[in-house]
Design a protein around this motif. Sequence first.
Motif, PDB file in Angstrom:
ATOM      1  N   VAL A 165       0.932  -1.210   0.114  1.00 28.92           N
ATOM      2  CA  VAL A 165      -0.489  -0.122   0.399  1.00 28.92           C
ATOM      3  C   VAL A 165       0.785   1.143   0.193  1.00 28.92           C
ATOM      4  CG1 VAL A 165      -1.817   0.857   1.247  1.00 28.92           C
ATOM      5  CG2 VAL A 165      -2.084  -0.830   1.626  1.00 28.92           C
ATOM      6  N   LYS A 166       1.856   1.445   0.995  1.00 27.65           N
ATOM      7  CA  LYS A 166       3.270   2.679   0.750  1.00 27.65           C
ATOM      8  C   LYS A 166       3.523   2.623  -0.119  1.00 27.65           C
ATOM      9  CE  LYS A 166       3.738   1.905   5.658  1.00 27.65           C
ATOM     10  NZ  LYS A 166       5.336   1.803   6.759  1.00 27.65           N
ATOM     11  N   ARG A 167       3.489   1.380  -1.511  1.00 26.29           N
ATOM     12  CA  ARG A 167       4.278   1.578  -2.795  1.00 26.29           C
ATOM     13  C   ARG A 167       3.633   2.426  -3.642  1.00 26.29           C
ATOM     14  NH1 ARG A 167       7.198  -3.202  -1.116  1.00 26.29           N
ATOM     15  NH2 ARG A 167       5.324  -4.489  -2.253  1.00 26.29           N
ATOM     16  N   MET A 168       2.478   1.620  -3.978  1.00 23.14           N
ATOM     17  CA  MET A 168       1.414   2.481  -3.999  1.00 23.14           C
ATOM     18  C   MET A 168       1.083   3.860  -3.956  1.00 23.14           C
ATOM     19  SD  MET A 168       0.756   0.062  -6.831  1.00 23.14           S
ATOM     20  CE  MET A 168       2.983  -0.107  -6.325  1.00 23.14           C
ATOM     21  N   VAL A 169       0.895   4.240  -2.738  1.00 20.63           N
ATOM     22  CA  VAL A 169       0.585   5.235  -2.227  1.00 20.63           C
ATOM     23  C   VAL A 169       1.503   6.389  -3.002  1.00 20.63           C
ATOM     24  CG1 VAL A 169       0.982   7.596  -0.251  1.00 20.63           C
ATOM     25  CG2 VAL A 169      -0.719   5.281   0.055  1.00 20.63           C
ATOM     26  N   VAL A 170       2.648   5.842  -3.256  1.00 14.28           N
ATOM     27  CA  VAL A 170       3.542   6.928  -3.194  1.00 14.28           C
ATOM     28  C   VAL A 170       2.767   7.007  -5.653  1.00 14.28           C
ATOM     29  CG1 VAL A 170       6.098   7.748  -4.356  1.00 14.28           C
ATOM     30  CG2 VAL A 170       5.428   6.386  -1.966  1.00 14.28           C
ATOM     31  N   ILE A 187       1.042   6.505  -7.337  1.00 14.60           N
ATOM     32  CA  ILE A 187      -0.373   6.063  -7.850  1.00 14.60           C
ATOM     33  C   ILE A 187      -0.446   8.439  -7.177  1.00 14.60           C
ATOM     34  CG2 ILE A 187      -2.487   6.549  -8.316  1.00 14.60           C
ATOM     35  CD1 ILE A 187      -1.740   3.148  -7.770  1.00 14.60           C
ATOM     36  N   GLY A 188       0.008   8.487  -6.489  1.00 14.22           N
ATOM     37  CA  GLY A 188       0.462   9.501  -5.894  1.00 14.22           C
ATOM     38  C   GLY A 188      -1.560  10.115  -5.657  1.00 14.22           C
ATOM     39  N   LEU A 189      -1.604   9.237  -4.382  1.00 13.11           N
ATOM     40  CA  LEU A 189      -3.001   9.255  -3.720  1.00 13.11           C
ATOM     41  C   LEU A 189      -3.193   9.447  -2.222  1.00 13.11           C
ATOM     42  CD1 LEU A 189      -3.224   4.868  -3.855  1.00 13.11           C
ATOM     43  CD2 LEU A 189      -3.986   6.511  -5.155  1.00 13.11           C
ATOM     44  N   THR A 190      -3.815  10.238  -1.811  1.00  4.41           N
ATOM     45  CA  THR A 190      -3.969  11.179  -0.698  1.00  4.41           C
ATOM     46  C   THR A 190      -4.677  10.342   0.240  1.00  4.41           C
ATOM     47  OG1 THR A 190      -6.255  12.705  -2.335  1.00  4.41           O
ATOM     48  CG2 THR A 190      -3.897  13.120  -2.101  1.00  4.41           C
ATOM     49  N   ASP A 191      -5.685  10.014  -0.150  1.00  9.25           N
ATOM     50  CA  ASP A 191      -7.310   9.131   1.134  1.00  9.25           C
ATOM     51  C   ASP A 191      -6.105   7.681   1.410  1.00  9.25           C
ATOM     52  OD1 ASP A 191      -7.872  11.977   0.833  1.00  9.25           O
ATOM     53  OD2 ASP A 191      -8.771  10.617  -0.552  1.00  9.25           O
ATOM     54  N   THR A 192      -5.384   7.300   1.085  1.00 12.38           N
ATOM     55  CA  THR A 192      -5.741   5.821   1.082  1.00 12.38           C
ATOM     56  C   THR A 192      -3.767   5.086   2.017  1.00 12.38           C
ATOM     57  OG1 THR A 192      -6.213   5.470  -0.780  1.00 12.38           O
ATOM     58  CG2 THR A 192      -4.320   3.777   0.462  1.00 12.38           C
ATOM     59  N   ALA A 193      -4.204   4.492   2.809  1.00 13.74           N
ATOM     60  CA  ALA A 193      -2.724   4.104   3.972  1.00 13.74           C
ATOM     61  C   ALA A 193      -3.430   2.770   4.188  1.00 13.74           C
ATOM     62  CB  ALA A 193      -3.602   5.308   5.231  1.00 13.74           C
ATOM     63  N   ILE A 216      -9.447   3.088   1.983  1.00 13.34           N
ATOM     64  CA  ILE A 216      -9.813   4.684   0.210  1.00 13.34           C
ATOM     65  C   ILE A 216     -10.342   5.202   0.923  1.00 13.34           C
ATOM     66  CG2 ILE A 216      -8.565   1.704  -0.278  1.00 13.34           C
ATOM     67  CD1 ILE A 216     -11.961   1.282  -1.618  1.00 13.34           C
ATOM     68  N   SER A 217     -10.541   5.843  -0.471  1.00 10.28           N
ATOM     69  CA  SER A 217     -12.072   6.476  -1.360  1.00 10.28           C
ATOM     70  C   SER A 217     -12.653   6.469  -2.297  1.00 10.28           C
ATOM     71  CB  SER A 217     -11.477   7.718  -0.986  1.00 10.28           C
ATOM     72  OG  SER A 217     -10.309   8.264  -1.421  1.00 10.28           O
ATOM     73  N   ALA A 218     -13.036   6.867  -2.847  1.00  6.84           N
ATOM     74  CA  ALA A 218     -13.600   7.023  -4.553  1.00  6.84           C
ATOM     75  C   ALA A 218     -12.317   7.955  -5.218  1.00  6.84           C
ATOM     76  CB  ALA A 218     -14.944   7.720  -4.452  1.00  6.84           C
ATOM     77  N   ALA A 219     -12.136   8.524  -4.548  1.00  6.16           N
ATOM     78  CA  ALA A 219     -11.136   9.927  -5.418  1.00  6.16           C
ATOM     79  C   ALA A 219     -10.175   8.821  -6.122  1.00  6.16           C
ATOM     80  CB  ALA A 219     -11.452  10.744  -4.776  1.00  6.16           C
ATOM     81  N   LYS A 255      -8.321   7.182  -8.776  1.00  5.64           N
ATOM     82  CA  LYS A 255      -7.240   7.640  -9.423  1.00  5.64           C
ATOM     83  C   LYS A 255      -6.515   6.574 -10.107  1.00  5.64           C
ATOM     84  CE  LYS A 255      -3.576  10.814  -8.368  1.00  5.64           C
ATOM     85  NZ  LYS A 255      -2.881  12.212  -7.805  1.00  5.64           N
ATOM     86  N   THR A 256      -6.791   5.718  -8.894  1.00  8.00           N
ATOM     87  CA  THR A 256      -5.625   4.216  -9.457  1.00  8.00           C
ATOM     88  C   THR A 256      -6.081   3.431 -11.003  1.00  8.00           C
ATOM     89  OG1 THR A 256      -5.932   3.466  -7.198  1.00  8.00           O
ATOM     90  CG2 THR A 256      -5.690   2.253  -8.354  1.00  8.00           C
ATOM     91  N   TYR A 257      -7.231   3.417 -10.971  1.00 10.71           N
ATOM     92  CA  TYR A 257      -8.179   2.980 -13.103  1.00 10.71           C
ATOM     93  C   TYR A 257      -7.440   4.558 -13.815  1.00 10.71           C
ATOM     94  CZ  TYR A 257     -11.035  -0.446 -11.012  1.00 10.71           C
ATOM     95  OH  TYR A 257     -11.913  -1.500 -10.796  1.00 10.71           O
TER      96      TYR A 257
END
Length: 286
Positions: free
Chosen positions: A99-104, A106-112, A125-128, A132-134
Amino acid sequence: MAAGPASAVTSSVDLPEGMTASYLVVDQQTGKTFGADEHKQYRSASLVKLFIALDYLESHGPDYEIPAGDLALLEPMLRSSNDDAASTLWVRDGWEEIVKRMVVKIGLTDTAPPASRGKWGYTAISAADIAKTYQYIQHDANPKYRDFIMGNLAKSTKCGSDGFDQSFGIPSAVPGEKAVKQGWSGFGAAPAPGEECTQTDARVLRMLSSPEVKAATAVASSGEGTVSAQDDIDLTSRAMHTSGTVGADNDKIVVVLTLEPTTLSWRDSAGRITKLTRDIYSEFAS
């Protein structure tokens, strides 16, 4: 196709009584969006499997030929939401580090990552962030990764590996070609009598009986059946999420995340999220 100039539309879709929902629809050709509370955090349930699959592909590189044993994990995980496959790759590839790698990346802001590292289904996660992942998978990731993930999501099965009917939401509510990833949590390890979905692939189940799979599932799981606290994320209500793309070119992204009272059955929850998804998409298209 990358999105054009953004045009945001505020949602006016009514929610059924007792439901909490957040959603986002994105037209990647025009940039038009339609959503509500799209940055609210939810537990991921099986939507985290998008991260697990993408991280696997990114870590091996585009020239890597996926061995048969790993295809036997990745394909049922993406198509039939197989939890044992997800647990195996989760443990093998670094637990919360995925998850940490994907946050960086993709540039996710609500994922942990989940507070308890073994419970991958409690990833925030969030809908946003799912939308953004898709977008990342389709436009920024290597085309081989895009084709593998979206190709498998286009083959989503009616039945999940655990016997739940995963045709709720987008598959039942939106016309046209679809590639979907579903998620659910809080309904128990198996469907209630009379709600079973029986098209489970026994061949796949046999392939997921290796010592590695058994060891991983002993220490990691979706978190189903456990109750614990994790910041402000609701782990008690029943969660049902639908996500994916619509159209021949996967040009529209749809993400609907919901929480329902524990008194509602699977069938009732599935009916409610399907109607909500239909209403959202109709409003977006109008």
